[in-house]
Motif scaffolding. Structure first.
Motif, PDB file in Angstrom:
ATOM      1  N   HIS A  31       0.857  -1.191   0.000  1.00 61.75           N
ATOM      2  CA  HIS A  31       0.000   0.000   0.000  1.00 61.75           C
ATOM      3  C   HIS A  31       0.892   1.240   0.000  1.00 61.75           C
ATOM      4  O   HIS A  31       1.143   1.817  -1.057  1.00 61.75           O
ATOM      5  N   CYS A  71       4.714   0.643   4.547  1.00 58.95           N
ATOM      6  CA  CYS A  71       5.020   0.356   5.958  1.00 58.95           C
ATOM      7  C   CYS A  71       5.518  -1.087   6.090  1.00 58.95           C
ATOM      8  O   CYS A  71       5.361  -1.888   5.179  1.00 58.95           O
ATOM      9  N   CYS A  76      -1.003   0.246   9.541  1.00 58.19           N
ATOM     10  CA  CYS A  76      -1.059   1.628   9.032  1.00 58.19           C
ATOM     11  C   CYS A  76      -2.468   1.930   8.527  1.00 58.19           C
ATOM     12  O   CYS A  76      -3.070   2.928   8.897  1.00 58.19           O
ATOM     13  N   GLY A 130      -4.585  -1.074   7.723  1.00 59.36           N
ATOM     14  CA  GLY A 130      -5.353  -2.304   7.892  1.00 59.36           C
ATOM     15  C   GLY A 130      -5.302  -3.283   6.736  1.00 59.36           C
ATOM     16  O   GLY A 130      -6.338  -3.794   6.312  1.00 59.36           O
TER      17      GLY A 130
END
Ligand code: FES
Length: 150
Positions: A90, A93, A114, A116
């Motif tokens: 995404h 992270c 961060c 989910g």
């Protein structure tokens, strides 16, 4: 005036040394994990249990956002070792799930708190905003348990 710029283009010796990473993973217990660093990124190595492998194999690919069979996620004959880049697809992270006390999400793999994202035991995205499975690094087994990444 040009010299400082050109000088900074040369990779430092320590950066070159990290272009490959080697580790003996025989001490990682079944169900355990170790995080290696390769080119500045975490690489998650998970010693999968039989149940974790089975749940990764028994997934209907039509349910997956980024469909890949479990067999495409590990080396042939090495289903117990999953090796993935530990960076959420995404926004980059580092997901949780490497430590025994970490949450592993709804599918038993990794959970990125961060925003989910939930990854399964093959590192495939199953829920949340991440668009793709955890990436696979270039790697090889140089012995039964010696891993060379890069
Ligand atoms: S960076 Fe992982 S869910 Fe957003």
């Amino acid at each position: 005036m040009a010299w400082p710029f050109i000088s900074s283009m040369n990779p430092a010796r320590d950066v070159l040394a990290l272009s490959t990473t080697e580790a003996d993973i025989k001490s990682v217990p079944v169900g355990g994990a170790v995080t290696l660093v390769w080119r500045g990124k975490p690489v998650f190595v998970r010693h999968r249990t039989a149940a974790e492998i089975e749940s990764a194999v028994n997934v209907d690919l039509a349910e997956l956002r980024d469909p890949q069979p479990d067999s495409a996620r590990h080396k042939a004959g090495k289903a117990e070792w999953l090796v993935v880049i530990g960076v959420c697809t995404h926004l980059g992270c580092v997901p949780l799930g490497q430590k025994p006390t970490d949450p592993r999400g709804d599918f038993g793999g990794w959970f990125c708190p961060c925003h989910g994202s939930h990854y399964d035991t093959a590192g495939r995205i199953r829920k949340g905003p991440a668009p793709a499975n955890l990436a696979l690094p270039t790697y090889a087994f140089t012995t039964d348990t010696q891993l060379k990444i890069g």
